[in-house]
Scaffold this active site. Structure first.
Site, PDB file in Angstrom:
ATOM      1  N   SER A  64     -10.982   0.035  -0.276  1.00 20.00           N
ATOM      2  CA  SER A  64      -9.713  -0.659  -0.098  1.00 20.00           C
ATOM      3  C   SER A  64      -9.550  -1.904  -0.952  1.00 20.00           C
ATOM      4  O   SER A  64      -8.436  -2.246  -1.353  1.00 20.00           O
ATOM      5  CB  SER A  64      -9.536  -1.042   1.374  1.00 20.00           C
ATOM      6  OG  SER A  64     -10.572  -1.909   1.798  1.00 20.00           O
ATOM      7  N   ASP A 104     -14.128   7.496   5.492  1.00 19.55           N
ATOM      8  CA  ASP A 104     -12.889   6.795   5.803  1.00 19.55           C
ATOM      9  C   ASP A 104     -12.016   6.910   4.556  1.00 19.55           C
ATOM     10  O   ASP A 104     -12.273   6.272   3.546  1.00 19.55           O
ATOM     11  CB  ASP A 104     -13.205   5.331   6.121  1.00 19.55           C
ATOM     12  CG  ASP A 104     -11.949   4.486   6.371  1.00 19.55           C
ATOM     13  OD1 ASP A 104     -10.865   4.860   5.893  1.00 19.55           O
ATOM     14  OD2 ASP A 104     -12.066   3.432   7.019  1.00 19.55           O
ATOM     15  N   HIS A 106     -15.055  -0.884   5.369  1.00 14.77           N
ATOM     16  CA  HIS A 106     -13.970  -1.658   5.978  1.00 14.77           C
ATOM     17  C   HIS A 106     -14.422  -2.338   7.266  1.00 14.77           C
ATOM     18  O   HIS A 106     -15.238  -1.812   8.028  1.00 14.77           O
ATOM     19  CB  HIS A 106     -12.779  -0.739   6.269  1.00 14.77           C
ATOM     20  CG  HIS A 106     -11.509  -1.470   6.564  1.00 14.77           C
ATOM     21  ND1 HIS A 106     -11.139  -1.823   7.838  1.00 14.77           N
ATOM     22  CD2 HIS A 106     -10.536  -1.934   5.738  1.00 14.77           C
ATOM     23  CE1 HIS A 106      -9.970  -2.453   7.789  1.00 14.77           C
ATOM     24  NE2 HIS A 106      -9.590  -2.536   6.537  1.00 14.77           N
ATOM     25  N   ASN A 130       0.816  -1.220   0.000  1.00 12.32           N
ATOM     26  CA  ASN A 130       0.000   0.000   0.000  1.00 12.32           C
ATOM     27  C   ASN A 130       0.849   1.269   0.000  1.00 12.32           C
ATOM     28  O   ASN A 130       0.304   2.377   0.147  1.00 12.32           O
ATOM     29  CB  ASN A 130      -0.920   0.017   1.227  1.00 12.32           C
ATOM     30  CG  ASN A 130      -2.027  -1.012   1.140  1.00 12.32           C
ATOM     31  OD1 ASN A 130      -2.446  -1.387   0.047  1.00 12.32           O
ATOM     32  ND2 ASN A 130      -2.500  -1.470   2.279  1.00 12.32           N
ATOM     33  N   HIS A 180      -7.313   5.193   1.903  1.00 11.53           N
ATOM     34  CA  HIS A 180      -6.619   4.953   0.630  1.00 11.53           C
ATOM     35  C   HIS A 180      -6.665   6.164  -0.312  1.00 11.53           C
ATOM     36  O   HIS A 180      -6.177   6.080  -1.430  1.00 11.53           O
ATOM     37  CB  HIS A 180      -7.204   3.724  -0.051  1.00 11.53           C
ATOM     38  CG  HIS A 180      -6.970   2.472   0.738  1.00 11.53           C
ATOM     39  ND1 HIS A 180      -5.850   1.689   0.587  1.00 11.53           N
ATOM     40  CD2 HIS A 180      -7.706   1.890   1.729  1.00 11.53           C
ATOM     41  CE1 HIS A 180      -5.906   0.672   1.431  1.00 11.53           C
ATOM     42  NE2 HIS A 180      -7.026   0.770   2.129  1.00 11.53           N
ATOM     43  N   LYS A 192      -0.410   4.090   4.380  1.00  8.44           N
ATOM     44  CA  LYS A 192      -0.468   3.748   2.958  1.00  8.44           C
ATOM     45  C   LYS A 192       0.440   4.702   2.174  1.00  8.44           C
ATOM     46  O   LYS A 192       1.648   4.622   2.272  1.00  8.44           O
ATOM     47  CB  LYS A 192      -1.906   3.800   2.452  1.00  8.44           C
ATOM     48  CG  LYS A 192      -2.750   2.589   2.826  1.00  8.44           C
ATOM     49  CD  LYS A 192      -3.273   2.658   4.231  1.00  8.44           C
ATOM     50  CE  LYS A 192      -4.197   1.505   4.573  1.00  8.44           C
ATOM     51  NZ  LYS A 192      -4.624   1.543   5.992  1.00  8.44           N
ATOM     52  N   GLU A 225     -16.297   5.050   2.245  1.00  8.84           N
ATOM     53  CA  GLU A 225     -14.859   5.219   2.057  1.00  8.84           C
ATOM     54  C   GLU A 225     -14.612   6.151   0.884  1.00  8.84           C
ATOM     55  O   GLU A 225     -15.379   6.167  -0.080  1.00  8.84           O
ATOM     56  CB  GLU A 225     -14.187   3.866   1.805  1.00  8.84           C
ATOM     57  CG  GLU A 225     -14.305   2.901   2.974  1.00  8.84           C
ATOM     58  CD  GLU A 225     -13.528   1.606   2.769  1.00  8.84           C
ATOM     59  OE1 GLU A 225     -12.547   1.607   2.001  1.00  8.84           O
ATOM     60  OE2 GLU A 225     -13.909   0.596   3.386  1.00  8.84           O
TER      61      GLU A 225
END
Length: 462
Positions: free
Chosen positions: A205, A230, A156, A46, A233, A265, A201
């Protein structure tokens, strides 16, 4: 005997093809990873921008160690909160145009802490008692302030597990399905006066696609709900200064009252943050047990993280290189292996639950809608190989079964490519995959080797 079911559960998981095992990495250099004495070209990290090995980040760690020592020595509310933490929090809050930010040791801890602090029921019980004093006994007895959480079905596990541990009612809407989200929100009893939180998100992810945040923010406002993003990423790779999806889409604190991001990440260090109103952050300082009762992240880590963030903001060359690599990989895959098609959707109930069950020497190693466009292999050999519709560093190849995912991963390892299989329960059943992650430090030659290896690996397991 106590816990005599442990081995049986492990055996059952192994028989279904879902048993997880760790591997031990000896070292990594220039995208070459050494595991069990064998060398592989790594497409599983990541570290999207290669900042983990950046000289400035490493030097900042050293300087932070010299100034603050190896660890923080205490929880943040004792003596663990230093000027290094304060500076990092201030940078994040200022960059995201939020009142304040709060650091956590991991994104998992941040998500769990938020859920348990906001939906523990303790504060709501106090509000209920106060409200009940002005009502008849029968009316007061009917008051419920447990709260409502509306989460994307691909949210997640760290958040979902936290939500399920609270007193809130958890509803899951179909992935990026605004109509389904609206429908679920409209079904909530408007007289209940319960807190409502919509959660998604920024960049997903396992799928690599993005949420329609601006539209989602509008829906949340219309239904008097808060929106939380969230952005684990998205941090580092999106936005003018690398501060993620919220910065990229210019979403205000009113639009997105809660932002969670991580540093492990693209930023290349570790830890996480939550940003929002001063009242929210002050509340978490007092009631988020994962924050209150944990030793603070090492100050040296905060120093290195701040360096990384400021470097990303000042120099776009790495994000430019990453975006080039993403486009090049998708073009090469489409040309050599696949052709465009539309992916199928799972059928779900009204709550969104699924109903159906590099370096120049790299080549010298072993040779946002529901029906999103993806790339499927066009030949008979590769007929069930699907590259998901993602324009992020996360490029999933959907294989469809745990056995085939493991077989393809092993076939790639035999050709010097490291991409582990991702299986249920990390992803939904039937969507087992290889999760390719690209980095700014991969070369064009690395990507050529990858695509060639995928084609050969598929032929070998067909």
């Amino acid at each position: 005997m106590a816990f005599d079911w442990l081995e049986a559960r492990l055996s059952e998981r192994a028989q279904r093809g879902y048993l997880r095992k760790r591997v031990c990495q000896q070292y990594e250099k220039d995208n070459i990873i050494c595991i069990d004495g064998e060398h592989y070209l790594n497409f599983a990290s990541n570290d999207y921008l290669g900042m983990r090995q950046h000289e400035g980040v490493l030097q900042s760690w050293v300087e932070g160690l010299a100034q603050f020592g190896g660890g923080s020595g205490a929880s943040p509310l004792v003596t663990g909160h230093t000027q290094a933490h304060l500076a990092l929090e201030a940078y994040i809050a200022d960059g995201l145009n939020r009142d304040a930010a709060l650091l956590f040791n991991s994104g998992f801890a941040a998500n769990q802490a938020l859920c348990m602090a906001l939906f523990s029921g303790a504060h709501n019980q106090s509000a209920s008692n106060k409200s009940a004093s002005n009502q008849t006994p029968s009316a007061a007895a009917g008051i419920k302030h447990s709260g409502e959480i509306f989460a994307d079905r691909l949210m997640h596990a760290s958040f979902l597990e936290g939500a399920m541990a609270t007193k809130a009612k958890l509803r899951r809407f179909r992935h990026n399905d605004l109509a389904h989200l609206s429908n679920l929100l409209e079904k909530v009893d408007t007289t209940s006066n319960s807190d409502k939180l919509v959660v998604t998100e920024g960049v997903f992810s396992m799928d690599g696609d993005s949420a329609p945040l601006r539209d989602m923010a509008g829906i949340a406002k219309q239904n008097k709900a808060w929106l939380m993003v969230d952005d684990a990423h998205g941090m580092g790779v999106l936005g003018e200064n690398g501060l993620g999806s919220v910065e990229a889409q210019a979403l205000s604190q009113t639009d997105v009252p809660i932002v969670m991001g991580t540093f492990g990440k693209a930023v290349g260090t570790a830890g996480a943050f939550i940003a929002g109103s001063q009242a929210l952050i002050d509340y978490l300082v007092n009631f988020a047990k994962h924050y209150v009762y944990s030793t603070a992240m090492p100050s040296a880590q905060a120093v290195a993280t701040l360096y990384s963030l400021t470097h990303i903001a000042a120099d776009s060359s790495r994000t430019d290189a990453l975006n080039h690599n993403i486009a090049y990989f998708r073009e090469r895959f489409s040309t050599q292996i696949g052709s465009a098609r539309c992916s199928n959707d799972d059928s779900e109930d009204e709550n969104g639950h699924i109903l159906k069950a590099s370096s120049n020497n790299a080549s010298s190693i072993k040779a946002s809608s529901i029906k999103a466009s993806s790339i499927k292999a066009s030949s008979n050999t590769h007929h069930d190989l699907v590259l998901a519709n993602s324009h992020s560093a996360i490029q999933p190849i959907i294989v469809g079964s745990p056995e085939r995912a493991l077989a393809l991963s092993d076939a790639l390892k035999a050709r010097g490519i490291w991409i582990p299989a991702i299986r249920y329960p990390t992803v939904p059943k039937g969507e087992d995959r290889l999760r390719i992650t690209l980095s700014a430090t991969h070369t064009q030659q690395d990507i050529d080797v990858l695509v060639d290896a995928i084609a050969l690996a598929m032929e070998s397991i067909s």
